[in-house]
Design a protein around this motif. Structure first.
Motif, PDB file in Angstrom:
ATOM      1  N   ALA A   1       0.701  -1.203   0.156  1.00 32.61           N
ATOM      2  CA  ALA A   1      -0.068  -0.149  -0.089  1.00 32.61           C
ATOM      3  C   ALA A   1       0.973   1.043   0.105  1.00 32.61           C
ATOM      4  N   PHE A   2       1.909   1.144   0.576  1.00 29.55           N
ATOM      5  CA  PHE A   2       2.759   2.445   0.985  1.00 29.55           C
ATOM      6  C   PHE A   2       3.419   2.911  -0.517  1.00 29.55           C
ATOM      7  N   CYS A   3       3.786   2.094  -1.488  1.00 26.40           N
ATOM      8  CA  CYS A   3       4.303   2.249  -2.658  1.00 26.40           C
ATOM      9  C   CYS A   3       3.464   1.964  -3.946  1.00 26.40           C
TER      10      CYS A   3
ATOM     11  N   THR B   1      14.423   2.676  -2.775  1.00 22.93           N
ATOM     12  CA  THR B   1      13.752   1.514  -2.544  1.00 22.93           C
ATOM     13  C   THR B   1      12.715   1.619  -1.493  1.00 22.93           C
ATOM     14  N   CYS B   2      11.567   1.178  -1.596  1.00 18.07           N
ATOM     15  CA  CYS B   2      10.557   1.272  -0.730  1.00 18.07           C
ATOM     16  C   CYS B   2      10.994   0.423   0.641  1.00 18.07           C
ATOM     17  N   HIS B   3      10.912   1.184   1.648  1.00 19.10           N
ATOM     18  CA  HIS B   3      11.240   0.610   2.899  1.00 19.10           C
ATOM     19  C   HIS B   3      10.469  -0.473   3.408  1.00 19.10           C
ATOM     20  N   VAL B   4       9.081  -0.348   2.975  1.00 18.27           N
ATOM     21  CA  VAL B   4       8.030  -1.484   3.504  1.00 18.27           C
ATOM     22  C   VAL B   4       8.148  -2.494   2.786  1.00 18.27           C
ATOM     23  N   CYS B   5       8.091  -2.671   1.362  1.00 18.48           N
ATOM     24  CA  CYS B   5       8.320  -3.967   0.637  1.00 18.48           C
ATOM     25  C   CYS B   5       9.606  -4.393   0.265  1.00 18.48           C
TER      26      CYS B   5
ATOM     27  N   GLY C   1      -1.408   3.065   3.633  1.00 20.33           N
ATOM     28  CA  GLY C   1      -0.160   2.603   4.135  1.00 20.33           C
ATOM     29  C   GLY C   1       1.029   3.651   4.643  1.00 20.33           C
ATOM     30  N   ASN C   2       0.194   5.200   4.466  1.00 23.84           N
ATOM     31  CA  ASN C   2       1.002   6.235   4.793  1.00 23.84           C
ATOM     32  C   ASN C   2       0.355   6.955   5.565  1.00 23.84           C
ATOM     33  N   TYR C   3       0.910   7.975   6.664  1.00 21.64           N
ATOM     34  CA  TYR C   3       0.332   8.992   7.045  1.00 21.64           C
ATOM     35  C   TYR C   3       1.509  10.189   7.223  1.00 21.64           C
ATOM     36  N   LYS C   4       0.848  11.166   6.635  1.00 25.29           N
ATOM     37  CA  LYS C   4       1.649  12.374   6.282  1.00 25.29           C
ATOM     38  C   LYS C   4       3.087  12.037   6.128  1.00 25.29           C
ATOM     39  N   SER C   5       3.180  11.413   4.829  1.00 32.42           N
ATOM     40  CA  SER C   5       4.387  11.366   4.155  1.00 32.42           C
ATOM     41  C   SER C   5       5.417  10.097   4.910  1.00 32.42           C
ATOM     42  N   TYR C   6       4.972   9.434   5.899  1.00 28.87           N
ATOM     43  CA  TYR C   6       5.663   8.457   6.705  1.00 28.87           C
ATOM     44  C   TYR C   6       4.769   7.182   6.438  1.00 28.87           C
ATOM     45  N   SER C   7       5.644   5.931   6.748  1.00 29.43           N
ATOM     46  CA  SER C   7       4.771   4.915   6.741  1.00 29.43           C
ATOM     47  C   SER C   7       3.857   4.797   8.118  1.00 29.43           C
ATOM     48  N   CYS C   8       2.583   4.029   8.014  1.00 24.84           N
ATOM     49  CA  CYS C   8       1.657   4.281   8.783  1.00 24.84           C
ATOM     50  C   CYS C   8       2.132   3.455  10.147  1.00 24.84           C
ATOM     51  N   ASN C   9       2.089   3.937  11.428  1.00 26.31           N
ATOM     52  CA  ASN C   9       2.393   3.512  12.637  1.00 26.31           C
ATOM     53  C   ASN C   9       1.755   2.072  13.024  1.00 26.31           C
ATOM     54  N   VAL C  10       0.407   2.105  12.687  1.00 25.42           N
ATOM     55  CA  VAL C  10      -0.610   1.177  12.975  1.00 25.42           C
ATOM     56  C   VAL C  10      -0.453  -0.207  12.003  1.00 25.42           C
ATOM     57  N   CYS C  11      -0.207   0.113  10.746  1.00 25.72           N
ATOM     58  CA  CYS C  11      -0.079  -1.188   9.746  1.00 25.72           C
ATOM     59  C   CYS C  11       1.116  -1.354   9.274  1.00 25.72           C
ATOM     60  N   ARG C  12       2.163  -0.489   9.815  1.00 20.82           N
ATOM     61  CA  ARG C  12       3.569  -0.405   9.244  1.00 20.82           C
ATOM     62  C   ARG C  12       3.701  -0.491   7.721  1.00 20.82           C
ATOM     63  N   GLY C  13       2.745   0.270   7.243  1.00 24.63           N
ATOM     64  CA  GLY C  13       2.927   0.767   5.447  1.00 24.63           C
ATOM     65  C   GLY C  13       2.046  -0.271   4.755  1.00 24.63           C
ATOM     66  N   LYS C  14       1.589  -1.383   5.251  1.00 26.05           N
ATOM     67  CA  LYS C  14       0.949  -2.383   4.371  1.00 26.05           C
ATOM     68  C   LYS C  14      -0.352  -2.080   4.196  1.00 26.05           C
TER      69      LYS C  14
END
Length: 113
Positions: A15-17, A33-37, A59-72
């Motif tokens: 979801a992040f990228c 490289t996307c740090h999530v995948c 997967g993101n929150y304000k241009s960072y990976s989401c704290n809850v789902c870790r970007g997934k």
């Protein structure tokens, strides 16, 4: 005799990228490289899962990976009967702090008691 439900791992689009495998915000470079995948465009998740309420599945929150789902973009589905969180009304967000809801931990739902 009881049956045990086995969690299964599946691959879903990152979801992040959005499956591109590169950092969607070009923070370091346009080819980072996307740090999530890890650049693969897909991530492993356990089933069953549900869309993350806090980032609304992006997967993101304000241009960072989401704290809850870790970007997934998804979180593990709660086992049992659920109800909408009475604190955040399902948004997953603590309006007063702009962080994830402490009552439901950003999922927007919680188990009924």
């Amino acid at each position: 005799m009881s049956t045990v439900t086995k969690e299964e791992k599946v691959k879903i689009v990152c979801a992040f990228c959005n499956g591109r495998g590169i950092d969607p915000f070009d923070l370091l470079s346009e080819k980072s490289t996307c740090h999530v995948c890890g650049g693969k465009g897909k991530v492993d998740v356990s089933t069953p899962f549900m869309k993350c309420a806090y980032c609304k599945g992006t997967g993101n929150y304000k241009s960072y990976s989401c704290n809850v789902c870790r970007g997934k973009g998804v979180v593990p589905k709660l086992k049992g009967r659920t109800k909408v969180c009475p604190e955040c009304y399902g948004s997953g967000e603590d309006i007063s702090s702009d962080m994830e809801c402490l009552t439901c931990h950003g999922k927007g739902v919680m188990l009924t008691t």
